[in-house]
Scaffold this active site. Structure first.
Site, PDB file in Angstrom:
ATOM      1  N   SER A   1      29.142  43.624  33.720  1.00  0.00           N
ATOM      2  CA  SER A   1      29.495  44.737  34.607  1.00  0.00           C
ATOM      3  C   SER A   1      28.241  45.396  35.181  1.00  0.00           C
ATOM      4  O   SER A   1      27.267  45.637  34.459  1.00  0.00           O
ATOM      5  CB  SER A   1      30.301  45.779  33.825  1.00  0.00           C
TER       6      SER A   1
ATOM      7  N   SER B   1      28.354  48.393  36.335  1.00  0.00           N
ATOM      8  CA  SER B   1      28.569  49.845  36.256  1.00  0.00           C
ATOM      9  C   SER B   1      27.464  50.602  35.519  1.00  0.00           C
ATOM     10  O   SER B   1      27.035  51.660  35.995  1.00  0.00           O
ATOM     11  CB  SER B   1      29.931  50.145  35.636  1.00  0.00           C
TER      12      SER B   1
ATOM     13  N   LYS C   1      43.508  47.658  33.901  1.00  0.00           N
ATOM     14  CA  LYS C   1      43.769  48.710  34.902  1.00  0.00           C
ATOM     15  C   LYS C   1      45.241  49.141  34.948  1.00  0.00           C
ATOM     16  O   LYS C   1      45.540  50.265  35.318  1.00  0.00           O
ATOM     17  CB  LYS C   1      43.339  48.238  36.297  1.00  0.00           C
TER      18      LYS C   1
ATOM     19  N   ASP D   1      38.998  52.694  43.715  1.00  0.00           N
ATOM     20  CA  ASP D   1      38.774  51.487  44.522  1.00  0.00           C
ATOM     21  C   ASP D   1      39.248  51.720  45.958  1.00  0.00           C
ATOM     22  O   ASP D   1      38.677  51.167  46.907  1.00  0.00           O
ATOM     23  CB  ASP D   1      39.550  50.285  43.941  1.00  0.00           C
TER      24      ASP D   1
ATOM     25  N   GLY E   1      45.175  37.500  49.621  1.00  0.00           N
ATOM     26  CA  GLY E   1      45.348  37.862  48.217  1.00  0.00           C
ATOM     27  C   GLY E   1      46.339  38.998  48.075  1.00  0.00           C
ATOM     28  O   GLY E   1      46.526  39.796  49.008  1.00  0.00           O
ATOM     29  N   ALA E   2      47.000  39.058  46.918  1.00  0.00           N
ATOM     30  CA  ALA E   2      48.019  40.094  46.690  1.00  0.00           C
ATOM     31  C   ALA E   2      47.938  40.636  45.273  1.00  0.00           C
ATOM     32  O   ALA E   2      48.926  41.090  44.715  1.00  0.00           O
ATOM     33  CB  ALA E   2      49.407  39.517  46.971  1.00  0.00           C
ATOM     34  N   GLY E   3      46.730  40.618  44.694  1.00  0.00           N
ATOM     35  CA  GLY E   3      46.537  41.159  43.347  1.00  0.00           C
ATOM     36  C   GLY E   3      46.227  42.646  43.391  1.00  0.00           C
ATOM     37  O   GLY E   3      46.489  43.327  44.395  1.00  0.00           O
TER      38      GLY E   3
ATOM     39  N   ALA F   1      43.353  44.233  43.542  1.00  0.00           N
ATOM     40  CA  ALA F   1      42.353  44.627  44.536  1.00  0.00           C
ATOM     41  C   ALA F   1      42.986  44.690  45.926  1.00  0.00           C
ATOM     42  O   ALA F   1      42.684  45.589  46.715  1.00  0.00           O
ATOM     43  CB  ALA F   1      41.191  43.636  44.515  1.00  0.00           C
TER      44      ALA F   1
ATOM     45  N   TYR G   1      31.019  40.656  45.243  1.00  0.00           N
ATOM     46  CA  TYR G   1      29.753  41.283  45.602  1.00  0.00           C
ATOM     47  C   TYR G   1      28.577  40.312  45.561  1.00  0.00           C
ATOM     48  O   TYR G   1      27.606  40.495  44.842  1.00  0.00           O
ATOM     49  CB  TYR G   1      29.449  42.593  44.861  1.00  0.00           C
TER      50      TYR G   1
ATOM     51  N   GLY H   1      31.262  42.892  48.758  1.00  0.00           N
ATOM     52  CA  GLY H   1      31.958  43.863  47.916  1.00  0.00           C
ATOM     53  C   GLY H   1      31.073  44.915  47.264  1.00  0.00           C
ATOM     54  O   GLY H   1      31.580  45.817  46.598  1.00  0.00           O
TER      55      GLY H   1
HETATM   56  P1  NDP Z   1      44.030  39.401  40.600  1.00  0.00           P
HETATM   57  O1  NDP Z   1      43.892  38.412  39.498  1.00  0.00           O
HETATM   58  O2  NDP Z   1      44.935  40.557  40.455  1.00  0.00           O
HETATM   59  O3  NDP Z   1      44.459  38.607  41.946  1.00  0.00           O
HETATM   60  C1  NDP Z   1      43.816  37.408  42.301  1.00  0.00           C
HETATM   61  C2  NDP Z   1      44.251  36.981  43.698  1.00  0.00           C
HETATM   62  O4  NDP Z   1      43.508  35.814  44.048  1.00  0.00           O
HETATM   63  C3  NDP Z   1      45.739  36.634  43.816  1.00  0.00           C
HETATM   64  O5  NDP Z   1      46.207  36.990  45.101  1.00  0.00           O
HETATM   65  C4  NDP Z   1      45.720  35.112  43.651  1.00  0.00           C
HETATM   66  O6  NDP Z   1      46.803  34.436  44.273  1.00  0.00           O
HETATM   67  C5  NDP Z   1      44.444  34.767  44.389  1.00  0.00           C
HETATM   68  N1  NDP Z   1      43.935  33.465  43.965  1.00  0.00           N
HETATM   69  C6  NDP Z   1      43.368  33.158  42.775  1.00  0.00           C
HETATM   70  N2  NDP Z   1      43.051  31.833  42.739  1.00  0.00           N
HETATM   71  C7  NDP Z   1      43.454  31.309  43.934  1.00  0.00           C
HETATM   72  C8  NDP Z   1      43.409  30.009  44.500  1.00  0.00           C
HETATM   73  N3  NDP Z   1      42.883  28.981  43.827  1.00  0.00           N
HETATM   74  N4  NDP Z   1      43.899  29.823  45.758  1.00  0.00           N
HETATM   75  C9  NDP Z   1      44.415  30.866  46.449  1.00  0.00           C
HETATM   76  N5  NDP Z   1      44.493  32.142  45.963  1.00  0.00           N
HETATM   77  C10 NDP Z   1      44.022  32.349  44.714  1.00  0.00           C
HETATM   78  O7  NDP Z   1      42.514  39.890  40.892  1.00  0.00           O
HETATM   79  P2  NDP Z   1      42.044  41.268  41.545  1.00  0.00           P
HETATM   80  O8  NDP Z   1      42.951  41.583  42.677  1.00  0.00           O
HETATM   81  O9  NDP Z   1      41.840  42.277  40.497  1.00  0.00           O
HETATM   82  O10 NDP Z   1      40.575  40.875  42.091  1.00  0.00           O
HETATM   83  C11 NDP Z   1      40.387  40.032  43.198  1.00  0.00           C
HETATM   84  C12 NDP Z   1      38.900  39.957  43.537  1.00  0.00           C
HETATM   85  O11 NDP Z   1      38.421  41.222  43.979  1.00  0.00           O
HETATM   86  C13 NDP Z   1      38.015  39.552  42.350  1.00  0.00           C
HETATM   87  O12 NDP Z   1      37.024  38.663  42.817  1.00  0.00           O
HETATM   88  C14 NDP Z   1      37.382  40.865  41.933  1.00  0.00           C
HETATM   89  O13 NDP Z   1      36.109  40.681  41.319  1.00  0.00           O
HETATM   90  C15 NDP Z   1      37.221  41.556  43.282  1.00  0.00           C
HETATM   91  N6  NDP Z   1      37.146  43.022  43.176  1.00  0.00           N
HETATM   92  C16 NDP Z   1      36.054  43.647  43.724  1.00  0.00           C
HETATM   93  C17 NDP Z   1      35.941  45.020  43.670  1.00  0.00           C
HETATM   94  C18 NDP Z   1      34.738  45.669  44.265  1.00  0.00           C
HETATM   95  O14 NDP Z   1      34.494  46.859  43.988  1.00  0.00           O
HETATM   96  N7  NDP Z   1      33.989  44.995  45.098  1.00  0.00           N
HETATM   97  C19 NDP Z   1      36.974  45.870  43.046  1.00  0.00           C
HETATM   98  C20 NDP Z   1      38.100  45.108  42.511  1.00  0.00           C
HETATM   99  C21 NDP Z   1      38.155  43.735  42.579  1.00  0.00           C
HETATM  100  P3  NDP Z   1      48.184  34.125  43.460  1.00  0.00           P
HETATM  101  O15 NDP Z   1      48.932  35.424  43.420  1.00  0.00           O
HETATM  102  O16 NDP Z   1      48.858  33.101  44.311  1.00  0.00           O
HETATM  103  O17 NDP Z   1      47.786  33.630  42.106  1.00  0.00           O
END
Ligand code: NDP
Length: 290
Positions: A26, A28, A77, A113, A137-139, A141, A233, A252
């Site tokens: 990290s 941080s 989180k 964030d 992406g739909a996680g 972040a 980042y 990032g």
């Molecule tokens: P999550 O695990 O919640 O979500 C991951 C996302 O990536 C999902 O949408 C997933 O799709 C997609 N994904 C993963 N592998 C693949 C693949 N092989 N092909 C296509 N899509 C893929 O992660 P977060 O949302 O928490 O984080 C996402 C990124 O953002 C990370 O790299 C994290 O480090 C970065 N981040 C940066 C921050 C910053 O301050 N700069 C703050 C927070 C996060 P699916 O749903 O289909 O699996």
């Protein structure tokens, strides 16, 4: 308006830390310690490696008077939300807490964030909000990104994900944000990229060379003047390919720093030394590569 705690420039020593698993890499501590030192706040920022089974006791320990608060990172989180006393409306909407503030033993959770990405967007786009933004992406972040784009006044936010059901769930949860959910596929890229003003990579793909969320030649579909943002980042292959095409980009690191800025101000009650934090984060990133 966020309620600030009393200033902590006197008293202490205090403690702060990042709760996650893993936390060894990290940035941080490198971000916050120089800021605390510069302001003369007697506090140390630590790494609190916490397994899921230990999360409840770790969060409970944040109530200690010597602890100002904590950062929360992957994978906790969401789980911390049920362990604290109050969650800000925006964090509740995002479904995630990344910052805990110890308010005299009562724990308040927020999601900085959203603020962090909001500052990044206005730095790179100026006052003019794009009409159309595509978020890959739909996680967790991606949720923060969507709420920041909504606050910035983006008219149409398209969330494209490998698992389109997850994108639909995001759109439903973040209603009434102007989100359209899509499956991330070739047809989508051919149809939507030519009218995309801001493309955001919020997938976890990009940390390693060769990892890209879309095939790089598809960047040719973007209009001249489009901006590409990556939450990773580092200079990802996506960002390097966008730069080679003359597109404006941002990685990032500014998001990471500005989410930290907001958290710092909530913990300490003092304006954060933003330039110091930006420089410290850049230096820590450079060191991490060597
Ligand atoms: P999550 O695990 O919640 O979500 C991951 C996302 O990536 C999902 O949408 C997933 O799709 C997609 N994904 C993963 N592998 C693949 C693949 N092989 N092909 C296509 N899509 C893929 O992660 P977060 O949302 O928490 O984080 C996402 C990124 O953002 C990370 O790299 C994290 O480090 C970065 N981040 C940066 C921050 C910053 O301050 N700069 C703050 C927070 C996060 P699916 O749903 O289909 O699996």
């Amino acid at each position: 308006m966020t309620q600030l705690p009393p200033r902590r420039s006197e008293g202490g020593p205090f403690r702060l830390g990042v709760i996650g698993d893993p936390v060894a890499h990290s940035l941080s501590p490198a971000l916050h310690q120089p800021a605390l030192d510069q302001l003369g706040i007697a506090a140390v920022y630590e790494r609190w490696h916490t397994k899921a089974a230990d999360l409840a006791s770790r969060v409970e320990s944040v109530r200690d008077p010597e602890i100002l608060g904590a950062s929360v990172t992957v994978p906790h989180k969401i789980a911390v939300m049920s362990l604290i006393d109050e969650v800000s409306p925006v964090a509740r909407r995002a479904g995630a807490v990344n910052t805990i503030v110890n308010r005299r033993g009562a724990l308040f959770g927020d999601n900085t964030d959203i603020y962090g990405f909001g500052v990044t967007v206005s730095d790179v786009l100026g006052e003019r909000a794009p009409q159309v933004a595509v978020v890959l992406g739909a996680g967790g972040a991606a949720r923060a990104v969507v709420l920041a784009l909504e606050a910035a006044g983006v008219a149409e936010i398209i969330v494209a994900n490998r698992d389109d059901e997850r994108a639909r769930q995001l759109a439903q949860d973040l209603h009434p944000a102007p989100v359209r959910a899509m499956r991330l596929d070739e047809e989508f890229l051919m149809r939507e990229l030519p009218r995309t003003e801001l493309l955001v990579n919020a997938t976890s793909l990009g940390w390693h060379p060769g990892e890209t969320p879309i095939a790089l030649p598809r960047l040719d579909l973007l209009p001249a003047g489009a901006v590409v943002a990556d939450l990773t980042y580092r200079d990802t292959d996506l960002l390097l390919a966008a730069q080679a095409r003359g597109l404006k980009t941002t990685d990032g690191l500014p998001m990471l720093v500005h989410q930290g800025v907001r958290a710092f101000e909530m913990w300490t009650g003092s304006p954060a030394p933003v330039e110091t934090m930006l420089a410290a984060a850049s230096a820590a990133r450079a060191n991490a590569r060597t």
